[in-house]
Design an enzyme around this catalytic site. Structure first.
Site, mmCIF file in Angstrom:
data_model
loop_
_atom_site.group_PDB
_atom_site.id
_atom_site.type_symbol
_atom_site.label_atom_id
_atom_site.label_comp_id
_atom_site.label_asym_id
_atom_site.label_seq_id
_atom_site.Cartn_x
_atom_site.Cartn_y
_atom_site.Cartn_z
ATOM 1 N N ARG A 139 45.802 91.470 47.060
ATOM 2 C CA ARG A 139 44.936 91.986 45.983
ATOM 3 C C ARG A 139 43.950 90.918 45.530
ATOM 4 O O ARG A 139 42.856 91.251 45.077
ATOM 5 C CB ARG A 139 45.814 92.522 44.842
ATOM 6 C CG ARG A 139 46.659 91.489 44.158
ATOM 7 C CD ARG A 139 47.810 92.092 43.377
ATOM 8 N NE ARG A 139 48.897 92.553 44.251
ATOM 9 C CZ ARG A 139 50.022 93.113 43.814
ATOM 10 N NH1 ARG A 139 50.222 93.304 42.519
ATOM 11 N NH2 ARG A 139 50.954 93.490 44.662
ATOM 12 N N LYS A 193 58.276 83.689 51.338
ATOM 13 C CA LYS A 193 59.101 84.824 51.745
ATOM 14 C C LYS A 193 60.382 84.332 52.398
ATOM 15 O O LYS A 193 60.415 83.225 52.941
ATOM 16 C CB LYS A 193 58.332 85.668 52.781
ATOM 17 C CG LYS A 193 57.168 86.460 52.216
ATOM 18 C CD LYS A 193 56.501 87.285 53.315
ATOM 19 C CE LYS A 193 55.334 88.083 52.762
ATOM 20 N NZ LYS A 193 55.715 89.160 51.847
HETATM 21 N N1 BES Z 1 51.835 91.531 52.993
HETATM 22 C C1 BES Z 1 52.757 91.855 51.985
HETATM 23 C C2 BES Z 1 53.172 93.337 51.984
HETATM 24 C C3 BES Z 1 53.881 93.852 53.208
HETATM 25 C C4 BES Z 1 55.244 94.067 53.182
HETATM 26 C C5 BES Z 1 53.189 94.186 54.344
HETATM 27 C C6 BES Z 1 55.879 94.577 54.304
HETATM 28 C C7 BES Z 1 53.824 94.698 55.465
HETATM 29 C C8 BES Z 1 55.177 94.898 55.435
HETATM 30 C C9 BES Z 1 52.160 91.541 50.615
HETATM 31 O O1 BES Z 1 51.265 90.484 50.589
HETATM 32 C C10 BES Z 1 53.282 91.153 49.732
HETATM 33 O O2 BES Z 1 53.905 90.162 49.988
HETATM 34 N N2 BES Z 1 53.523 91.942 48.694
HETATM 35 C C11 BES Z 1 54.569 91.688 47.777
HETATM 36 C C12 BES Z 1 54.021 91.859 46.390
HETATM 37 C C13 BES Z 1 54.942 91.402 45.303
HETATM 38 C C14 BES Z 1 55.110 89.897 45.330
HETATM 39 C C15 BES Z 1 54.388 91.847 43.970
HETATM 40 C C16 BES Z 1 55.678 92.679 48.045
HETATM 41 O O3 BES Z 1 55.383 93.828 48.344
HETATM 42 O O4 BES Z 1 56.829 92.293 47.989
HETATM 43 MN MN MN Z 2 52.227 88.627 50.353
#
Ligand code: BES
Ligand code: MN
Ligand code: ZN
Length: 513
Positions: A348, A274
């Site tokens: 997931r 990230k």
């Molecule tokens: N933990 C994150 C989602 C999240 C985002 C939680 C903001 C709390 C606040 C999750 O694991 C994630 O990174 N999701 C990605 C998925 C994508 C790579 C398909 C996302 O939402 O960007």
């Molecule tokens: Mn994630």
């Protein structure tokens, strides 16, 4: 914070909060305060923009004629709107106003209003709940707090005619408040402290309330074939854990309700790392697991007449030489294979195995998972609703009703085969991301592949509501504990009250149409 229920009357010290209805009509306790202060309440209202709208506050410091530090007027809105929720906001607003001073005591005056939705006793208990939840703080790591920054409020007394009934109504609510606080504490802990093993150890502490707790490590999970969950944790030096919490308050052979929580103790994104800005918020990516643990604590402490299993999938998603790579194919416990396109879509992968395990091991009638799963749900719904996905209309409706009644709103989103197209893999049974469009739905659609068709299932995406950037009427900013009250309500209404699930009964009139 201590909570007491006392008879109505002007207190001799501290702060007194009284309600004022919209259009400025004084409640009986506001009238009494007005009389005791030579009309200070009426004059203050006349001189200000305060109209008694819900959550408005007018703070009168050191009013003449009484020994009070402050007299706090709190708007209740229209009399016909006064319900448990409104009284929680009343308690929360009063506690905030009292906290601005240095009083140790706050008295909340609660009147019986003819048009209100509940008895004054129940409204009083909810006023206490609001004050308690709003006063939450996480000060564990402050060593240099100045005296003037420390909270001073020690006691909240709720003044109501039927103080005894109010106290009885408060008993279960206090257990709920402590469950929410337990969850908020877990979510607020930094990831250097709260590793999967540290979380599991805290969960083990629920044994003292009669919860059966089992913890599986990587060796056991490998034996079970949980290749999907384990792949997420493989880049971390900390061992992944699966925690199984069991509360058996129902009939011995009654199939349980299973609650499954995403417990990513830190989500760096892994190799699909990230961006740095805001990454610290990913310590909260274990909120689903924290809510599940808080819920089990509440159910056990109030000896709920129901069987509930909580499954916590605890991992840390880190980049390292051992981390999974984009393009890797993993085999889940269900036997289905997954091509990992993006290692940041890790929740997931954790839930795939935790959901399957829950169904294999416990044959639940209903499975509900909670997860900070997608950024896309934050874009879609913001912080006002969690996203709800379900394969069962009656369960979805019950969750929406429970959410509305406790102020933890959910909004149903669609599922459907059309979205399957987006998670087709060229080399495996599915891939773990579906591209930019419908991100929360493809995530839910992915999860559904690990739900047996006979299982009633709901998925609640709490990414937008677990950690609040702004304060709420009953929560400071930060960890909300969203989901504890929602599921506690759902279980009480749907699985505890009647020996048969409400589903069968509610479905009947529909079928006749
Ligand atoms: N933990 C994150 C989602 C999240 C985002 C939680 C903001 C709390 C606040 C999750 O694991 C994630 O990174 N999701 C990605 C998925 C994508 C790579 C398909 C996302 O939402 O960007
Ligand atoms: Mn994630
Ligand atoms: Zn995540």
């Amino acid at each position: 914070m201590k909570v007491a229920f006392v008879q109505p009357g002007l207190p001799k010290s501290g702060c007194l909060a009284v309600g004022v209805l919209e259009t400025g009509a004084l409640t009986p306790s506001a009238k009494a305060a007005d009389a005791a202060t030579g009309g200070a309440v009426s004059r203050a209202i006349a001189a200000s923009r305060f109209t008694g709208k819900a959550e408005q506050v007018l703070d009168i410091v050191a009013p003449a004629g009484v020994d009070l530090d402050r007299l706090i007027l709190v708007g209740l809105g229209k009399a016909a709107e006064v319900d448990a929720r409104r009284m929680e906001a009343f308690g929360g607003a009063a506690a905030m106003a009292a906290g601005k001073g240095k009083s140790a005591e706050l008295t909340l005056a609660v009147d019986a209003l003819a048009e209100a939705h509940s008895s004054a006793a129940l409204l009083a208990a909810h006023a206490a709940l609001g004050a308690r939840l709003k006063s939450y703080r996480f000060d564990l790591y402050r060593t240099k707090q100045k005296a003037e920054d420390k909270p001073t409020l020690k006691t909240v007394s709720v003044a109501v005619t039927d103080a005894k009934a109010a106290k009885a109504a408060w008993q279960p609510l206090e257990i709920v408040a402590e469950g929410v606080e337990f969850t908020r504490n877990l979510v607020s802990e930094p990831a250097n402290v709260l590793s999967p093993a540290a979380f599991a150890k805290i969960a083990k502490g629920l044994e003292k309330y009669g919860v059966e707790v089992d913890v599986l490590g990587e060796k056991e999970m490998t034996k079970l074939g949980m290749g999907s969950l384990l792949a997420v944790g493989q880049g971390s030096d900390r061992e992944s854990q699966l925690v199984i919490l069991r509360w058996q308050g129902g009939a011995k052979d009654d199939a349980p309700v299973a609650v499954v929580g995403k417990g990513v103790c830190f989500d760096s994104g892994g190799i699909s790392i990230k961006p740095a800005a805001g990454m610290e918020e990913m310590k909260t990516d274990m909120s689903g697991a924290a809510v599940t643990a808080g819920l089990l604590q509440v159910l056990a402490r109030r000896k709920a007449k129901v069987n509930v299993v909580g499954i916590l999938g605890l991992v840390e998603n880190m980049p390292s030489g051992m981390a999974q790579r984009p393009g890797d194919v993993v085999t889940s416990m269900s036997g289905q294979t997954i091509e990992v396109i993006n290692t940041d879509a890790e929740g997931r992968l954790v839930l795939a195995d935790a959901l399957w395990y829950a169904q294999e091991a416990f044959k639940p009638k209903t499975v509900i998972d909670l997860a900070t799963l997608t950024g896309a749900i934050v874009i879609a719904l913001g912080a006002d609703h969690a996203g709800l996905f379900a394969n069962d209309d009656s369960l979805a409706k019950a969750l929406a009703d429970a959410g509305a009644s406790v102020g933890e709103a959910v909004w149903r989103m669609p599922l459907g085969e059309a979205y399957d197209e987006l998670i087709k893999s060229d080399i495996a049974d599915m891939k773990n991301t579906g591209g930019r469009e419908a991100g929360s739905i493809t995530a839910a659609q992915f999860l559904q592949r690990f739900v047996k068709p006979e299982t009633a299932w709901a998925h609640i995406d709490i990414a937008g509501v677990a950690w609040m950037k702004k304060a709420l009427p009953t929560a400071p900013k930060g960890a909300s504990g969203f989901g504890v009250r929602l599921l506690e309500r759902l279980i009480a209404d749907r699985y505890e009250a009647a020996p048969l699930p409400a589903k069968a009964k509610k479905a009947a009139p529909k079928a006749k149409k």
